[in-house]
Every structure is written in C-alpha cells, then in structure tokens.
Design a protein around this motif. Structure first.
Motif, PDB file in Angstrom:
ATOM      1  N   MET A  61       0.829  -1.195   0.000  1.00  0.00           N
ATOM      2  CA  MET A  61       0.000   0.000   0.000  1.00  0.00           C
ATOM      3  C   MET A  61       0.867   1.250   0.000  1.00  0.00           C
ATOM      4  N   LYS A  62       0.469   2.204  -0.785  1.00  0.00           N
ATOM      5  CA  LYS A  62       1.230   3.441  -0.873  1.00  0.00           C
ATOM      6  C   LYS A  62       0.859   4.403   0.266  1.00  0.00           C
ATOM      7  N   TYR A  63      -0.416   4.451   0.632  1.00  0.00           N
ATOM      8  CA  TYR A  63      -0.894   5.359   1.670  1.00  0.00           C
ATOM      9  C   TYR A  63      -1.444   4.530   2.827  1.00  0.00           C
ATOM     10  N   THR A  64      -2.583   4.932   3.391  1.00  0.00           N
ATOM     11  CA  THR A  64      -3.200   4.110   4.432  1.00  0.00           C
ATOM     12  C   THR A  64      -4.621   3.765   3.995  1.00  0.00           C
ATOM     13  N   ARG A  65      -5.121   2.705   4.577  1.00  0.00           N
ATOM     14  CA  ARG A  65      -6.480   2.295   4.245  1.00  0.00           C
ATOM     15  C   ARG A  65      -7.472   3.314   4.797  1.00  0.00           C
ATOM     16  N   LEU A  66      -8.496   3.556   4.019  1.00  0.00           N
ATOM     17  CA  LEU A  66      -9.561   4.444   4.460  1.00  0.00           C
ATOM     18  C   LEU A  66     -10.227   3.849   5.698  1.00  0.00           C
ATOM     19  N   THR A  67     -10.817   4.711   6.499  1.00  0.00           N
ATOM     20  CA  THR A  67     -11.528   4.239   7.692  1.00  0.00           C
ATOM     21  C   THR A  67     -12.874   3.646   7.281  1.00  0.00           C
ATOM     22  N   LYS A  68     -13.483   2.935   8.211  1.00  0.00           N
ATOM     23  CA  LYS A  68     -14.812   2.353   7.971  1.00  0.00           C
ATOM     24  C   LYS A  68     -15.796   3.455   7.567  1.00  0.00           C
ATOM     25  N   GLU A  69     -15.715   4.609   8.267  1.00  0.00           N
ATOM     26  CA  GLU A  69     -16.611   5.731   7.977  1.00  0.00           C
ATOM     27  C   GLU A  69     -16.362   6.290   6.570  1.00  0.00           C
ATOM     28  N   GLN A  70     -15.103   6.365   6.193  1.00  0.00           N
ATOM     29  CA  GLN A  70     -14.781   6.862   4.850  1.00  0.00           C
ATOM     30  C   GLN A  70     -15.302   5.902   3.779  1.00  0.00           C
ATOM     31  N   PHE A  71     -15.155   4.598   4.032  1.00  0.00           N
ATOM     32  CA  PHE A  71     -15.689   3.621   3.073  1.00  0.00           C
ATOM     33  C   PHE A  71     -17.208   3.752   2.963  1.00  0.00           C
ATOM     34  N   GLU A  72     -17.866   3.987   4.087  1.00  0.00           N
ATOM     35  CA  GLU A  72     -19.322   4.140   4.057  1.00  0.00           C
ATOM     36  C   GLU A  72     -19.712   5.365   3.231  1.00  0.00           C
ATOM     37  N   GLU A  73     -18.981   6.466   3.405  1.00  0.00           N
ATOM     38  CA  GLU A  73     -19.231   7.686   2.633  1.00  0.00           C
ATOM     39  C   GLU A  73     -19.012   7.450   1.143  1.00  0.00           C
ATOM     40  N   LEU A  74     -18.014   6.629   0.827  1.00  0.00           N
ATOM     41  CA  LEU A  74     -17.628   6.402  -0.569  1.00  0.00           C
ATOM     42  C   LEU A  74     -18.227   5.111  -1.135  1.00  0.00           C
ATOM     43  N   HIS A  75     -19.295   4.634  -0.519  1.00  0.00           N
ATOM     44  CA  HIS A  75     -19.905   3.373  -0.947  1.00  0.00           C
ATOM     45  C   HIS A  75     -20.235   3.334  -2.438  1.00  0.00           C
ATOM     46  N   PRO A  76     -20.870   4.390  -2.996  1.00  0.00           N
ATOM     47  CA  PRO A  76     -21.171   4.338  -4.445  1.00  0.00           C
ATOM     48  C   PRO A  76     -19.894   4.242  -5.294  1.00  0.00           C
ATOM     49  N   GLU A  77     -18.866   4.974  -4.895  1.00  0.00           N
ATOM     50  CA  GLU A  77     -17.596   4.939  -5.640  1.00  0.00           C
ATOM     51  C   GLU A  77     -16.945   3.566  -5.541  1.00  0.00           C
ATOM     52  N   PHE A  78     -17.036   2.955  -4.348  1.00  0.00           N
ATOM     53  CA  PHE A  78     -16.450   1.628  -4.164  1.00  0.00           C
ATOM     54  C   PHE A  78     -17.214   0.598  -5.000  1.00  0.00           C
ATOM     55  N   THR A  79     -18.523   0.729  -5.052  1.00  0.00           N
ATOM     56  CA  THR A  79     -19.346  -0.167  -5.867  1.00  0.00           C
ATOM     57  C   THR A  79     -18.932  -0.054  -7.336  1.00  0.00           C
ATOM     58  N   ASN A  80     -18.721   1.186  -7.810  1.00  0.00           N
ATOM     59  CA  ASN A  80     -18.276   1.394  -9.196  1.00  0.00           C
ATOM     60  C   ASN A  80     -16.887   0.815  -9.424  1.00  0.00           C
ATOM     61  N   PHE A  81     -16.016   0.986  -8.439  1.00  0.00           N
ATOM     62  CA  PHE A  81     -14.660   0.436  -8.515  1.00  0.00           C
ATOM     63  C   PHE A  81     -14.720  -1.087  -8.692  1.00  0.00           C
ATOM     64  N   LEU A  82     -15.556  -1.755  -7.893  1.00  0.00           N
ATOM     65  CA  LEU A  82     -15.703  -3.208  -8.016  1.00  0.00           C
ATOM     66  C   LEU A  82     -16.319  -3.585  -9.363  1.00  0.00           C
ATOM     67  N   ALA A  83     -17.271  -2.766  -9.807  1.00  0.00           N
ATOM     68  CA  ALA A  83     -17.939  -3.054 -11.081  1.00  0.00           C
ATOM     69  C   ALA A  83     -16.945  -2.995 -12.249  1.00  0.00           C
ATOM     70  N   THR A  84     -15.957  -2.115 -12.169  1.00  0.00           N
ATOM     71  CA  THR A  84     -14.964  -2.042 -13.247  1.00  0.00           C
ATOM     72  C   THR A  84     -14.143  -3.325 -13.326  1.00  0.00           C
ATOM     73  N   GLN A  85     -14.186  -4.101 -12.241  1.00  0.00           N
ATOM     74  CA  GLN A  85     -13.476  -5.378 -12.219  1.00  0.00           C
ATOM     75  C   GLN A  85     -14.454  -6.555 -12.341  1.00  0.00           C
ATOM     76  N   SER A  86     -15.675  -6.241 -12.804  1.00  0.00           N
ATOM     77  CA  SER A  86     -16.744  -7.242 -12.977  1.00  0.00           C
ATOM     78  C   SER A  86     -17.065  -7.962 -11.674  1.00  0.00           C
ATOM     79  N   ILE A  87     -17.052  -7.214 -10.577  1.00  0.00           N
ATOM     80  CA  ILE A  87     -17.413  -7.797  -9.272  1.00  0.00           C
ATOM     81  C   ILE A  87     -18.714  -7.139  -8.822  1.00  0.00           C
ATOM     82  N   ASP A  88     -19.792  -7.951  -8.772  1.00  0.00           N
ATOM     83  CA  ASP A  88     -21.067  -7.431  -8.280  1.00  0.00           C
ATOM     84  C   ASP A  88     -21.198  -7.746  -6.790  1.00  0.00           C
ATOM     85  N   LYS A  89     -22.331  -7.383  -6.191  1.00  0.00           N
ATOM     86  CA  LYS A  89     -22.531  -7.568  -4.746  1.00  0.00           C
ATOM     87  C   LYS A  89     -22.382  -9.029  -4.344  1.00  0.00           C
TER      88      LYS A  89
END
Length: 157
Positions: free
Chosen positions: A1-29
């Motif tokens: 890892m280059k930086y640090t992992r986002l916090t649980k709260e940050q991941f919750e805030e960025l949930h739509p972006e994370f979903t899109n990130f997974l989708a770019t790798q053909s990973i659904d829920k």
C-alpha cells in the motif's frame, strides 16, 4: 500500500464509488460477498487498492494544508515541485492556538513582537503526493487556503 487504508466511515461515505470500482473489475454484490467470505486476503487487497486510488485523487488536487498545535500554526501551499510554508509561533507560552481564545489572541497580536513568523520554501525530495501525505500523517489537514492567502498577502505588501 502506498498510503493508508480508508476508515470504515470513509468507506461508508464512498460506498457508491467503491461499488463502481468493483464493477470495473466485474465484481457485483454477490461476487463481493463471496470474496469476503472465501478469499478475505483478496478482499483486503481490493480495499487497499481502492484506498490508494482515493488518496491519490485527493492528494493530486491538494493545494493548501494547515496544522495547528498549542503554540504553532503551520500553513502550506503546495505546488508541483515545492511547498511554500508560513509558520506562526506564539512567544507567549500560555497562548493556545487550539482554542477560540488563542486564535482571537493571534488576530489581535499578529504583527507584534509576541508572534514569530517564518516563511519558507522546500523542494519536494520525494514524490509530491507522498510528501503531502506525510504532512497529513503529522497532523495537517486540507484547507481552502484562506488563512494562508490572507497572511501571505500581508507579508508580500
């Protein structure tokens, strides 16, 4: 890892972006839930990669940072290859810049002998974003640059 992992709260805030990130790798829920259960190390890697992508985006756009401590205020303006700094130091030990009263005192005493002001410039010795991230890890936070600009314009006039 280059930086640090986002916090649980940050991941919750960025949930739509994370979903899109997974989708770019053909990973659904369903696939993500399966990965978390059957291959937790892969899930951890995905979280780390996403965190680095977010940090990279934020740091690339970062221009101003501030860091307050009891007797010091560090103001930074980040350019492509260097960072300009303004450091304010209270020569009155009782003053606490972490309080509203301390900031009012600063405003009232800005250009007196009780405030030491230093202006500097430093060329980034490592990659720009890594340098900015290092400042954040030391307690700096991103700002709109208003305080830096106000003090800098007074210094330059």
């Amino acid at each position: 890892m280059k930086y640090t992992r986002l916090t649980k709260e940050q991941f919750e805030e960025l949930h739509p972006e994370f979903t899109n990130f997974l989708a770019t790798q053909s990973i659904d829920k369903a696939e993500w839930d399966k990965i978390k259960t059957e291959k937790p190390e892969v899930a951890e890697q995905e979280l780390d990669i996403f965190s680095d992508l977010i940090w990279e985006g934020v740091l690339s756009k970062a221009e101003y940072l501030e860091h307050f401590s009891k007797n010091h205020i560090f103001l930074f303006q980040c350019f492509e290859t260097e960072v300009k700094s303004i450091v304010l130091k209270s020569l009155v030990p009782e003053v606490d810049f972490l309080t509203k009263d301390g900031l009012q005192w600063l405003s009232d005493n800005m250009f007196t002998e009780t405030i030491e002001m230093k202006v500097g410039k430093k060329v980034f010795t490592e990659e720009r974003n890594a340098s900015i991230f290092s400042l954040i890890q030391q307690g700096a936070f991103l700002s709109d640059g208003q305080l830096f600009q106000q003090i800098n314009s007074i210094i330059e006039s």
